[in-house]
Design a protein around this motif. Sequence first.
Motif, mmCIF file in Angstrom:
data_model
loop_
_atom_site.group_PDB
_atom_site.id
_atom_site.type_symbol
_atom_site.label_atom_id
_atom_site.label_comp_id
_atom_site.label_asym_id
_atom_site.label_seq_id
_atom_site.Cartn_x
_atom_site.Cartn_y
_atom_site.Cartn_z
ATOM 1 N N ALA A 132 1.275 14.856 -9.153
ATOM 2 C CA ALA A 132 2.245 15.509 -9.124
ATOM 3 C C ALA A 132 2.464 15.803 -10.960
ATOM 4 N N LEU A 133 3.181 14.348 -11.631
ATOM 5 C CA LEU A 133 3.470 14.656 -12.662
ATOM 6 C C LEU A 133 2.612 15.723 -13.488
ATOM 7 N N LEU A 134 1.125 15.504 -13.072
ATOM 8 C CA LEU A 134 0.024 15.899 -14.651
ATOM 9 C C LEU A 134 0.709 17.463 -13.830
ATOM 10 N N SER A 135 -0.227 17.435 -12.884
ATOM 11 C CA SER A 135 0.123 19.287 -12.964
ATOM 12 C C SER A 135 1.936 19.949 -13.718
ATOM 13 N N THR A 136 2.799 19.057 -13.467
ATOM 14 C CA THR A 136 3.480 19.441 -13.475
ATOM 15 C C THR A 136 4.259 20.166 -15.156
ATOM 16 N N VAL A 137 3.807 18.915 -15.986
ATOM 17 C CA VAL A 137 3.481 18.574 -17.735
ATOM 18 C C VAL A 137 2.407 19.839 -17.896
ATOM 19 N N GLY A 138 1.338 19.808 -17.032
ATOM 20 C CA GLY A 138 0.427 21.373 -17.274
ATOM 21 C C GLY A 138 1.674 22.771 -16.747
ATOM 22 N N ASN A 139 1.722 22.553 -16.657
ATOM 23 C CA ASN A 139 2.422 24.209 -16.559
ATOM 24 C C ASN A 139 3.884 24.539 -17.254
ATOM 25 N N VAL A 140 4.711 22.874 -17.818
ATOM 26 C CA VAL A 140 5.307 23.333 -18.863
ATOM 27 C C VAL A 140 4.668 23.690 -20.002
ATOM 28 N N VAL A 141 3.342 22.871 -20.224
ATOM 29 C CA VAL A 141 2.845 23.286 -21.598
ATOM 30 C C VAL A 141 2.366 24.663 -21.437
ATOM 31 N N ALA A 142 1.488 25.644 -20.509
ATOM 32 C CA ALA A 142 1.301 26.518 -19.907
ATOM 33 C C ALA A 142 2.043 27.250 -20.351
ATOM 34 N N VAL A 161 0.535 -0.998 -0.049
ATOM 35 C CA VAL A 161 0.215 -0.188 0.119
ATOM 36 C C VAL A 161 0.933 1.494 -0.092
ATOM 37 N N LEU A 162 2.165 1.522 0.667
ATOM 38 C CA LEU A 162 2.980 2.263 0.841
ATOM 39 C C LEU A 162 3.712 2.234 -0.760
ATOM 40 N N ARG A 163 3.695 1.445 -1.259
ATOM 41 C CA ARG A 163 4.521 1.632 -3.027
ATOM 42 C C ARG A 163 3.213 2.559 -3.376
ATOM 43 N N ARG A 164 2.106 2.103 -3.575
ATOM 44 C CA ARG A 164 0.091 2.526 -3.943
ATOM 45 C C ARG A 164 0.460 4.470 -3.575
ATOM 46 N N GLN A 165 0.630 4.554 -2.810
ATOM 47 C CA GLN A 165 0.526 5.684 -1.849
ATOM 48 C C GLN A 165 1.401 7.060 -2.981
ATOM 49 N N VAL A 166 2.178 6.271 -3.072
ATOM 50 C CA VAL A 166 4.352 6.595 -3.384
ATOM 51 C C VAL A 166 3.468 7.230 -4.555
ATOM 52 N N ALA A 167 3.167 6.237 -5.649
ATOM 53 C CA ALA A 167 2.687 5.725 -7.337
ATOM 54 C C ALA A 167 1.450 7.079 -7.516
ATOM 55 N N ILE A 168 0.661 7.040 -6.647
ATOM 56 C CA ILE A 168 -0.627 8.268 -6.745
ATOM 57 C C ILE A 168 -0.104 9.740 -6.439
ATOM 58 N N LEU A 169 1.206 9.567 -5.716
ATOM 59 C CA LEU A 169 1.062 11.108 -5.010
ATOM 60 C C LEU A 169 2.786 11.552 -6.336
ATOM 61 N N LEU A 170 3.134 10.373 -7.192
ATOM 62 C CA LEU A 170 4.188 10.635 -8.047
ATOM 63 C C LEU A 170 2.827 11.386 -9.148
ATOM 64 N N GLY A 171 2.308 10.139 -9.505
ATOM 65 C CA GLY A 171 1.652 10.355 -10.710
ATOM 66 C C GLY A 171 0.546 12.191 -11.355
ATOM 67 N N ASP A 216 -3.298 30.789 -19.080
ATOM 68 C CA ASP A 216 -2.305 29.824 -18.336
ATOM 69 C C ASP A 216 -2.837 28.913 -18.023
ATOM 70 N N VAL A 217 -3.235 27.479 -19.087
ATOM 71 C CA VAL A 217 -4.050 26.679 -18.107
ATOM 72 C C VAL A 217 -3.617 25.344 -17.256
ATOM 73 N N THR A 218 -2.498 25.986 -16.656
ATOM 74 C CA THR A 218 -1.460 25.102 -15.806
ATOM 75 C C THR A 218 -3.107 24.622 -13.909
ATOM 76 N N PRO A 219 -3.603 25.805 -13.701
ATOM 77 C CA PRO A 219 -5.050 25.317 -12.841
ATOM 78 C C PRO A 219 -5.869 24.373 -13.234
ATOM 79 N N LEU A 220 -6.102 24.151 -14.308
ATOM 80 C CA LEU A 220 -7.126 23.256 -14.670
ATOM 81 C C LEU A 220 -6.648 21.952 -14.452
ATOM 82 N N PHE A 221 -5.147 21.560 -14.870
ATOM 83 C CA PHE A 221 -4.500 20.786 -14.739
ATOM 84 C C PHE A 221 -4.323 20.524 -12.810
ATOM 85 N N PHE A 222 -3.694 21.493 -12.415
ATOM 86 C CA PHE A 222 -3.807 21.047 -10.933
ATOM 87 C C PHE A 222 -5.738 20.709 -10.112
#
Length: 573
Positions: free
Chosen positions: A184-194, A172-182, A205-211
Motif C-alpha cells: 500500500a505504501l508503494l502505491s501511495t508514494v507513486g500517487n504522491v509523485v504523480a 505469520v500474521l505479522r508478515r501478512q500485515v507487513a506485506i499489505l502495509l508495504g 499519471d504513473v500511479t497505475p504503474l506503482f499499482f
Amino acid sequence: MTPDRWAVLFACAALVAACTAVLAWRRRDRTPAATALAVTMSGVATWSAADALVYGLRTEVTRLAYPPVLLASVGLVVAGTYVLARTVTDPSWRPARRTALLMAVEPLCLVVAGTVPATRDLVMGGLAAAGPDGDAAVVLGPLFLAHTLYSYVLVAVAYTYLVRCFRRVTGVLRRQVAILLGSALLSTVGNVVAVGGQLDGTGTDVTPLFFLLTGLVDCWAIFRGGLLRLVPVARDQVVDTVPDAVLVVDPAGILIDLNPAGERMMRSMRATLSGDLVGRSLQEIAGPNALAVFGATERLDGHRVAEVAPGVWLDVRDSEVADPRGRPLGRIVVVRDVSEQQERQAAVERLNARLAEQVEVIERLRAELAEEAVRDPLTGLHNRRHLDRALAADLASRPRAGELSVLVVDIDHFKSVNDRYGHGAGDTVLTAVAGTLAGAVRAGDTAARLGGEEFVLVLPGLGREQAVDRAEQIRRAVAAGRHALDGDDVRVTVSIGVAVCPADGSVSAALLEAADRALYTAKATGRDRVVAADAVPSPQVVAVPVPAAARDDVAVPVPAAARDDVAELVPGA
C-alpha cells in the motif's frame, strides 16, 4: 516514452490488478479482508484501464469520460484500502451503514462534478491527448486537490491501523500485515509523485504503474506468502465469547481486564460488588475466603478445583505473562464453574456407595443362601452334601495336617421316642443332641446330620486316642441332658463309632464304612458307648446285649438283621 507504450504499460497494470482482484474475491468466504482487497484492486484495474484507453485511443470521448471514471476508481481504491486495514486488524469489524454512506458521498459528488460541464474544470480541466513525447496536458482543479487531500487522510488512518496491528501481532500474521502495509505504501508514494508531477499542468499519471507493482506483490503474497490463508481472530471473537471467566491481573494483584463471563461470575459470587471491577484488587473482588481456599488447594495438572462456597466449585488455571526481557507483566487467570460436574460426580459416588452396599447385602444373602443349602433345616448342622465336600477336602489335605478321625453318632432307641411322644418330641431331642455336637467341634471341624437320628463329625488332626476321648465327652454330655417330653423327664443316650485315617481307610467311603461298623458294634454291645474301628469284630456278625444283669460281661453273636431289636427308654432317670 510514446503514448502507445504508456498504453501497453497501463493495460498490463490493469490486467495484473484484475487478476489480483479475482484471486482475492475467491477467498472472500475466509475473511472480509479478501473482499476489501478485491474492491481495492478492482479500482486499480479500472484506473489503469482508463489510462490505457486515454493513451491508446486519444479520442474526445475517452478524454471526456476519463475524469469521472478516474474519480470513481480512486474512490474505490481509497475506500477499499481503509476497509482492508480495518478488517485485517479486526476481522469482526464491519462498516456501519453510516460509515459506508460517508465514504461513498465524497467520491459520488466528485464523479458528478467531473461529469457536469459546468463543474468539470473545477475537478480536472485542460485535459489533452498525449503528444509524441507521451506527456499529457492536464489542469488539476481545486475539487480534485481537495479530493486528493481527503483520500490521503483516509489512507493515513488506514495505515495507522496497520502499523498498530503490525506492532501487536507476531508470526505469520505479522508478515501478512507487513506485506499489505508495504504494498500500500508503494502505491501511495507513486500517487504522491504523480500528483506532484502534474501540478505544473503537464506530465503522466504513473500511479497505475506503482499499482502494477502493488498487484504483483499482492499476487506473490497470495500464492507464496499465505496472504489471506491464516486469518487473525479478534479478541471479542475469542476472549469475550468463551464461557469461561478470563481475568488479567498485574503483578500487584490488581485486575486490569476481564471478559463478560468473568464479570458475571464475579458478581454472582459476591452480590455486594458494585461499580467497575477493573482497577480493583483481586482479593476485594473474589473475596479473601475464596483466595484462602485456593491458596490451600493442591495444584493438579496445572489447575486447582475447590469449593469456594456451599455448592459452588471452581476450576482455576493461571499462567504468568512476561515481556520479551522476561520481566513479569502479570497473570492470566481462567476460571470455570464446575459445580454441576462436581454435583454429578458426587451423585455418582453416592450411587456407587449405595451399589456397593447393595452388592455387599446381595453377597451376604448369597452366602447365607449357599450356607442354608448345605445346612439341615431342623438341627442347623451341615447336611450330607456339605459333609461329602468337606470330608474330601480334609482327606486331600491330610498329608499336611496328619491323621483325621470320623465319628458316627446315633441316638439310642430314637424310634421309641417318636412312637411314644410323637415326632415333635423327636425333633426336640434331635435339636438338643445337635446342639451338643455343635458345641463339641473346633474351628475346621465338621458336624453334619446324615439323616434320621444319625450324625457325623469330621475331626482333622486328631488320632484314634484323641478322637475316642472326644467321643466320650460327647457321649457323657448327651447322657447328662434331660428332655421334658409330654410331662416326662426323659434321658437319651448315643452310640458312637470312631474311625481314623489312614489306618481304617484313606477315602471317604471306606472311612465312613469303618466308623459305621464301629457304631453297629457299640449298639450291639449295649449302646451308650464309644467303639473304635480297630476293636470291631468281623463285619458279618455283631453283638447284642444280654439281660441287664450280665450285659457288660457276655456278648452273643447274632445275625446283623437283629441289631435294632430292642428299644429302652428311661423316664425320670
